[in-house]
Write a protein that holds these residues in place. Structure first.
Motif, PDB file in Angstrom:
ATOM      1  N   LEU A 123      28.530 -18.898 -37.630  1.00  0.00           N
ATOM      2  CA  LEU A 123      29.059 -18.778 -36.277  1.00  0.00           C
ATOM      3  C   LEU A 123      28.054 -19.265 -35.240  1.00  0.00           C
ATOM      4  O   LEU A 123      28.422 -19.572 -34.100  1.00  0.00           O
ATOM      5  N   ILE A 124      26.780 -19.336 -35.629  1.00  0.00           N
ATOM      6  CA  ILE A 124      25.724 -19.751 -34.701  1.00  0.00           C
ATOM      7  C   ILE A 124      25.649 -21.274 -34.600  1.00  0.00           C
ATOM      8  O   ILE A 124      25.171 -21.822 -33.605  1.00  0.00           O
ATOM      9  N   LEU A 125      26.108 -21.980 -35.623  1.00  0.00           N
ATOM     10  CA  LEU A 125      25.965 -23.441 -35.663  1.00  0.00           C
ATOM     11  C   LEU A 125      26.505 -24.147 -34.419  1.00  0.00           C
ATOM     12  O   LEU A 125      25.848 -25.059 -33.895  1.00  0.00           O
ATOM     13  N   PRO A 126      27.687 -23.764 -33.883  1.00  0.00           N
ATOM     14  CA  PRO A 126      28.190 -24.474 -32.692  1.00  0.00           C
ATOM     15  C   PRO A 126      27.306 -24.300 -31.455  1.00  0.00           C
ATOM     16  O   PRO A 126      27.330 -25.149 -30.555  1.00  0.00           O
ATOM     17  N   VAL A 127      26.534 -23.208 -31.399  1.00  0.00           N
ATOM     18  CA  VAL A 127      25.692 -22.959 -30.209  1.00  0.00           C
ATOM     19  C   VAL A 127      24.208 -23.023 -30.565  1.00  0.00           C
ATOM     20  O   VAL A 127      23.369 -22.526 -29.819  1.00  0.00           O
ATOM     21  N   LYS A 128      23.901 -23.657 -31.695  1.00  0.00           N
ATOM     22  CA  LYS A 128      22.525 -23.697 -32.195  1.00  0.00           C
ATOM     23  C   LYS A 128      21.566 -24.310 -31.172  1.00  0.00           C
ATOM     24  O   LYS A 128      20.493 -23.765 -30.896  1.00  0.00           O
ATOM     25  N   LYS A 129      21.941 -25.443 -30.589  1.00  0.00           N
ATOM     26  CA  LYS A 129      21.054 -26.108 -29.641  1.00  0.00           C
ATOM     27  C   LYS A 129      20.841 -25.264 -28.381  1.00  0.00           C
ATOM     28  O   LYS A 129      19.747 -25.236 -27.813  1.00  0.00           O
ATOM     29  N   TYR A 130      21.903 -24.572 -27.943  1.00  0.00           N
ATOM     30  CA  TYR A 130      21.772 -23.720 -26.757  1.00  0.00           C
ATOM     31  C   TYR A 130      20.823 -22.561 -27.031  1.00  0.00           C
ATOM     32  O   TYR A 130      19.961 -22.237 -26.198  1.00  0.00           O
ATOM     33  N   VAL A 131      20.968 -21.947 -28.212  1.00  0.00           N
ATOM     34  CA  VAL A 131      20.104 -20.830 -28.581  1.00  0.00           C
ATOM     35  C   VAL A 131      18.654 -21.291 -28.677  1.00  0.00           C
ATOM     36  O   VAL A 131      17.736 -20.628 -28.178  1.00  0.00           O
ATOM     37  N   GLU A 132      18.430 -22.446 -29.315  1.00  0.00           N
ATOM     38  CA  GLU A 132      17.066 -22.975 -29.430  1.00  0.00           C
ATOM     39  C   GLU A 132      16.493 -23.293 -28.055  1.00  0.00           C
ATOM     40  O   GLU A 132      15.286 -23.144 -27.822  1.00  0.00           O
ATOM     41  N   GLY A 133      17.359 -23.713 -27.121  1.00  0.00           N
ATOM     42  CA  GLY A 133      16.899 -24.039 -25.772  1.00  0.00           C
ATOM     43  C   GLY A 133      16.364 -22.834 -25.019  1.00  0.00           C
ATOM     44  O   GLY A 133      15.540 -22.985 -24.102  1.00  0.00           O
ATOM     45  N   LEU A 134      16.791 -21.633 -25.407  1.00  0.00           N
ATOM     46  CA  LEU A 134      16.288 -20.425 -24.750  1.00  0.00           C
ATOM     47  C   LEU A 134      14.786 -20.252 -24.977  1.00  0.00           C
ATOM     48  O   LEU A 134      14.107 -19.610 -24.185  1.00  0.00           O
ATOM     49  N   GLY A 135      14.305 -20.853 -26.073  1.00  0.00           N
ATOM     50  CA  GLY A 135      12.876 -20.735 -26.376  1.00  0.00           C
ATOM     51  C   GLY A 135      11.985 -21.516 -25.425  1.00  0.00           C
ATOM     52  O   GLY A 135      10.760 -21.365 -25.462  1.00  0.00           O
TER      53      GLY A 135
END
Length: 294
Positions: free
Chosen positions: A117-129
């Motif tokens: 379920l995380i795959l579609p928002v993976k780049k957004y989540v990584e961007g939080l870093g």
């Protein structure tokens, strides 16, 4: 003069390799967030992120550490996986409940599913870093989760009694922990304890559940690296090996420490570190302070 310069560069190269291996081995398993620490080290101290191939090898080293520490479990799960497949195609009538190890394989697979379920928002989540303020705040949240974990009633669930719903919820916790600054092991172990897992099983399940996740991510990175035509640069193999050995050895003892503290009900001791580190870096972030020389 040129000899001295080359020697200094060599020392720095090996030193950075050792530091990255140490950070990977410690932060990958201790509930203090490896991604969060890497972000903060990069921002405040100018430490460069390891190249993609080195990053793959460091993760592979910590993957081996889990396999070695839980060797009997991993070997048993591999055997039971194939026995389970064979049993599915067997014409013999059922022999009652499957072995506990085979059920553990099933629970690990089910617990990994929420990661998709995380795959579609993976780049957004990584961007939080990219935000040290956000990562510092996430470390404070990790501290709160760890603090509460020691105050939960000790459960009795094991691989035999844990339900599909239980492991799916632990899997959701693992998915949420992809947010930089949140600890994967801290979130999954605490979730297991909250759902009534025995402390030993909560730790064991958390680390075993990490194997398919880390292995899958490693395969994707290897694919990207091969597609880019990257290889080991000349003279860098000893550096890579040094980092891998340190990451693997330190990771092994980090797993042992987590098990020891969890068994004694002191898993939440890491909360104080997360609070202190999170508070310090949050203040430094808000003040715009860094330790990198221009």
């Amino acid at each position: 003069m040129s000899f001295i310069i080359c020697k200094e560069v060599l020392i720095v190269t090996y030193l950075m390799s050792a530091i990255l291996g140490l950070v990977q081995g410690v932060a990958e398993f201790l509930p203090i967030s490896s991604s969060g620490h890497l972000t903060l080290l990069q921002h405040f101290f100018g430490m460069e992120e390891p190249d993609q191939l080195f990053n793959i090898l460091l993760h592979f080293a910590t993957l081996l550490a889990v396999c070695i520490y839980y060797f009997q479990d991993v070997l048993g799960m591999i055997l039971e996986f194939f026995r389970g497949i064979a049993a599915m195609f067997s014409r013999q009538p059922g022999q009652g409940e499957p072995p506990e190890t085979r059920r553990l394989v099933f629970l690990v697979i089910v617990g990994t599913l929420p990661l998709f379920l995380i795959l579609p928002v993976k780049k957004y989540v990584e961007g939080l870093g990219s935000s040290p303020v956000f990562v510092s705040f996430a470390l404070l949240v990790t501290g709160c989760i760890l603090f509460l974990s020691d105050r939960m009633v000790t459960g009795r669930k094991t691989a035999r009694s844990a339900t599909v719903k239980d492991v799916l919820l632990v899997g959701v916790a693992q998915g949420i922990a992809t947010i930089p600054g949140l600890s994967r092991s801290g979130c999954t172990i605490s979730a297991g304890m909250a759902l009534g897992f025995r402390r030993e099983f909560a730790v064991r399940y958390s680390f075993l559940m990490s194997l398919p996740a880390v292995f899958g991510a490693t395969l994707l990175e290897v694919k990207d690296t091969l597609s880019a035509g990257a290889g080991i640069p000349d003279g860098m193999l000893p550096k890579y090996l040094l980092g891998m050995v340190i990451a693997g050895v330190v990771g092994y003892f980090a797993i042992r420490l987590v098990n020891l503290l969890a068994d004694k009900g002191k898993f939440g001791a890491f909360a104080y570190y997360c609070w202190i580190a999170g508070a310090i870096f949050l203040v430094l972030s808000l003040l715009g302070v860094t330790f990198v020389h221009a």
